[in-house]
Design an enzyme around this catalytic site. Structure first.
Site, PDB file in Angstrom:
ATOM      1  N   GLU A  32       0.842  -1.199   0.000  1.00 55.85           N
ATOM      2  CA  GLU A  32       0.000   0.000   0.000  1.00 55.85           C
ATOM      3  C   GLU A  32       0.880   1.255   0.000  1.00 55.85           C
ATOM      4  O   GLU A  32       0.724   2.146   0.818  1.00 55.85           O
ATOM      5  CB  GLU A  32      -0.965   0.002   1.192  1.00 55.85           C
ATOM      6  CG  GLU A  32      -2.174   0.893   0.937  1.00 55.85           C
ATOM      7  CD  GLU A  32      -3.258   0.777   2.020  1.00 55.85           C
ATOM      8  OE1 GLU A  32      -4.234   1.546   1.929  1.00 55.85           O
ATOM      9  OE2 GLU A  32      -3.131  -0.071   2.920  1.00 55.85           O
ATOM     10  N   TYR A 142       0.315  -7.680  -1.959  1.00 53.87           N
ATOM     11  CA  TYR A 142      -0.746  -6.947  -1.256  1.00 53.87           C
ATOM     12  C   TYR A 142      -2.075  -7.466  -1.788  1.00 53.87           C
ATOM     13  O   TYR A 142      -2.562  -7.022  -2.823  1.00 53.87           O
ATOM     14  CB  TYR A 142      -0.591  -5.442  -1.500  1.00 53.87           C
ATOM     15  CG  TYR A 142      -1.671  -4.586  -0.889  1.00 53.87           C
ATOM     16  CD1 TYR A 142      -2.240  -4.898   0.342  1.00 53.87           C
ATOM     17  CD2 TYR A 142      -2.120  -3.437  -1.540  1.00 53.87           C
ATOM     18  CE1 TYR A 142      -3.228  -4.104   0.904  1.00 53.87           C
ATOM     19  CE2 TYR A 142      -3.104  -2.623  -0.983  1.00 53.87           C
ATOM     20  CZ  TYR A 142      -3.652  -2.963   0.241  1.00 53.87           C
ATOM     21  OH  TYR A 142      -4.629  -2.171   0.794  1.00 53.87           O
ATOM     22  N   ASP A 183       0.573  -8.342   3.060  1.00 54.84           N
ATOM     23  CA  ASP A 183      -0.754  -8.190   3.635  1.00 54.84           C
ATOM     24  C   ASP A 183      -1.687  -9.127   2.878  1.00 54.84           C
ATOM     25  O   ASP A 183      -2.096  -8.837   1.754  1.00 54.84           O
ATOM     26  CB  ASP A 183      -1.192  -6.725   3.505  1.00 54.84           C
ATOM     27  CG  ASP A 183      -2.561  -6.462   4.102  1.00 54.84           C
ATOM     28  OD1 ASP A 183      -3.223  -7.422   4.522  1.00 54.84           O
ATOM     29  OD2 ASP A 183      -2.974  -5.289   4.112  1.00 54.84           O
ATOM     30  N   HIS A 288      -1.034  -0.694  10.249  1.00 56.19           N
ATOM     31  CA  HIS A 288      -0.427  -2.021  10.351  1.00 56.19           C
ATOM     32  C   HIS A 288       0.928  -1.889  11.045  1.00 56.19           C
ATOM     33  O   HIS A 288       1.504  -0.802  11.094  1.00 56.19           O
ATOM     34  CB  HIS A 288      -0.193  -2.640   8.965  1.00 56.19           C
ATOM     35  CG  HIS A 288      -1.449  -2.982   8.226  1.00 56.19           C
ATOM     36  ND1 HIS A 288      -1.825  -4.278   7.924  1.00 56.19           N
ATOM     37  CD2 HIS A 288      -2.414  -2.194   7.694  1.00 56.19           C
ATOM     38  CE1 HIS A 288      -2.953  -4.268   7.244  1.00 56.19           C
ATOM     39  NE2 HIS A 288      -3.343  -3.009   7.087  1.00 56.19           N
ATOM     40  N   CYS A 482     -19.468   5.425  24.142  1.00 54.13           N
ATOM     41  CA  CYS A 482     -18.284   5.775  24.921  1.00 54.13           C
ATOM     42  C   CYS A 482     -17.137   6.108  23.970  1.00 54.13           C
ATOM     43  O   CYS A 482     -16.909   5.404  22.983  1.00 54.13           O
ATOM     44  CB  CYS A 482     -17.899   4.623  25.839  1.00 54.13           C
ATOM     45  SG  CYS A 482     -16.402   4.893  26.803  1.00 54.13           S
ATOM     46  N   CYS A 496     -16.814   1.383  27.502  1.00 50.40           N
ATOM     47  CA  CYS A 496     -17.910   0.686  28.162  1.00 50.40           C
ATOM     48  C   CYS A 496     -19.024   0.433  27.152  1.00 50.40           C
ATOM     49  O   CYS A 496     -18.910   0.777  25.975  1.00 50.40           O
ATOM     50  CB  CYS A 496     -18.425   1.497  29.351  1.00 50.40           C
ATOM     51  SG  CYS A 496     -19.110   3.116  28.899  1.00 50.40           S
TER      52      CYS A 496
END
Length: 512
Positions: A32, A142, A183, A288, A482, A496
């Site tokens: 990438e 990739y 990847d 990554h 949250c 949470c």
């Protein structure tokens, strides 16, 4: 030897030449890169101590792309772009070859699979720990992502996996060893995913079924694939070994991610030469992190770089260009004064007539006239109004108060932050003193500004406002959650379970 892979999510904003050297890899495979040939600058292409090989996306700018950097001590014998052989340069020397059976693909399919700049192959001479000389072919890849909202991309990914497997196995049958770095864009097993969900549905993913057949594992059934996941070979049960995290949610802080990046070696090479396989989550710069494998074998550098090497590109080859190539010949009288062809080749732009003292044609204005006009319009008001217009942004929230406000007015505005009564009282006070209301007060009367979000009860912190993106009846609706990053329930740093639709729970005007 150290073989390293990293999805950098943009090479121009990535590690840079100094960062590549700090990684310490003999062969560094980047994915990438998001650069095209015309945007490849010399500092990225020519890194001291390395020779580099790029593949660019041919269909979109700023998309995909891979690059392999080899230390001079690991200079390859051959290098080529793509998996199908359509982009190879056999006439120039340095092609890798061994393409396997491509009968399952049409020429159009092969062209499409290699058009996005997703693979670079380099072939090296190595000496194993048993002192045998052989070849090692490194496939930097990739793999495409299977977008659930775009079925054609799922089919594209499946075809790409098939082409990758056919090429890798053909190279292995030809002799030597093969390593695939990159990847892969699929997390193989539930242990490789933070939220695997239903185990049966997880296993049925097409990318995982392909990996099941492509890879060999010591505890697997006989007849498995020819390649080994080097990390899982040495760390079969290590949990939370992730290589990719969502940046927009801050999930890297809580290590709430997936493992998409692999070093896959042929079984004979892994069992005989593999010494270490690691994930490097401490290296920043991308969504990554790098992964690496260390082998006991050593590289034997080739005497010269193959033709794909960037140092052979004309723009980096050191060839001196003649100045006349950059000049445009213009016929006499081709452009009128101020016209499109005027002064071209003389190094001056369309406004050169004004700079030479010539009168501008009727209807063609001087840029300074617009500034003078704007100043005249501003001059119709007071100096205070000019200062206020520059001190307040378009949303009506002041960044600082006007320099000539009436005494005590600044304190009143600070004391009345709530919409309604405070702003009305401020406006009334200014009018009673016989002065015009300030623009600050007027704008605050009109634009009430964003309403503060609710606080989650678990942490007492302001929530984040998000929008539903998935297809369905709630698409486009906004909600509060949250603001902390997602994570395991036992992690105190994680978010949470607070959730509330925007517009629910309070009277209209308190929340959006």
């Amino acid at each position: 030897m150290r073989l390293l892979s990293w999805n950098v999510a943009g090479l121009r904003a990535g590690p840079g030449p100094a960062g590549l050297g700090a990684l310490g890899g003999d062969v560094i495979c980047l994915q990438e890169t998001r650069v095209t040939r015309d945007l490849l600058a010399e500092p990225l292409a020519m890194v001291d101590g390395y020779n580099s090989y790029f593949s660019f996306c041919r269909t979109r700018s700023g998309y995909s792309g891979v690059a392999t950097f080899c230390k001079d001590s690991a200079t390859p014998l051959a290098a080529e772009e793509g998996l199908s052989g359509l982009l190879a340069r056999p006439g120039e020397g340095g092609a890798v070859g061994c393409y396997g059976d491509l009968g399952a693909f049409t020429p159009q399919e092969l062209k499409a699979l290699d058009s996005e700049g997703r693979a670079v192959i380099t072939q090296h001479r190595i000496r194993t720990s048993a002192q045998q000389e052989t070849t090692l072919t490194v496939i930097n890849v990739y793999c495409p992502r299977a977008d659930p909202q775009r079925p054609e991309r799922a089919a594209y990914q499946a075809s790409f996996y098939q082409l990758l497997q056919g090429r890798a196995e053909a190279l292995l049958r030809d002799g030597g060893h093969v390593v695939i770095l990159g990847d892969i864009n699929t997390s193989h097993r539930p242990i490789d995913h933070c939220e695997p969900g239903d185990p049966e549905a997880f296993r049925e993913h097409p990318g995982r079924r392909w990996l099941d057949g492509f890879l060999w594992a010591p505890d697997g059934p006989p007849g498995q694939g020819l390649f080994v996941d080097t990390f899982r070979l040495l760390h079969p049960s290590q949990p939370y070994a992730f290589t990719c995290w969502r940046i927009d949610t801050g999930a890297r802080l809580t290590n709430h991610g997936t493992r998409l990046d692999y070093v896959l070696a042929d079984r004979a090479l892994a069992l005989a030469e593999l010494r270490d396989a690691r994930i490097l989550p401490e290296v920043p710069g991308s969504d990554h992190c790098p992964v690496l494998a260390e082998l006991a074998a050593t590289f034997l550098p080739a005497p010269r770089c193959p033709s794909l090497c960037t140092r052979h590109m004309p723009e980096f080859a050191g060839t001196q260009q003649k100045l006349s190539r950059f000049l445009v010949r213009v016929e006499r009288g081709a452009g009128a004064v101020g016209g499109p062809g005027m002064c071209r080749g003389a190094g001056v732009g369309p406004g050169c007539a004004a700079r030479r003292g010539r009168r501008l044609p009727r209807g063609q204005g001087d840029l300074l006239r617009y500034f003078r006009a704007a100043q005249g319009q501003l001059g119709t008001g007071t100096g205070q109004g000019r200062r206020e217009s520059s001190d307040h942004n378009a949303s009506g929230h002041g960044t600082q108060e006007p320099a000539q406000d009436a005494p005590g007015q600044r304190g009143q505005e600070a004391a009345h932050n709530a919409p309604g009564q405070g702003r009305q009282q401020e406006l009334t006070t200014g009018q009673a003193a016989g002065t015009q209301p300030s623009s600050t007060a007027c704008w605050r009367m009109v634009l009430r500004g964003p309403t503060p979000p609710p606080c989650c009860p678990a942490h007492g912190e302001p929530c984040a406002l998000r929008t539903v993106r998935k297809p369905g009846p709630n698409r486009g609706r906004r909600f509060y959650v949250c603001a902390r990053p997602p994570g395991r329930p036992s992690d105190p740093r994680a978010r949470c379970d607070f959730f509330r639709w925007a517009g629910e729970g309070r009277s209209l005007g308190s929340w959006v």
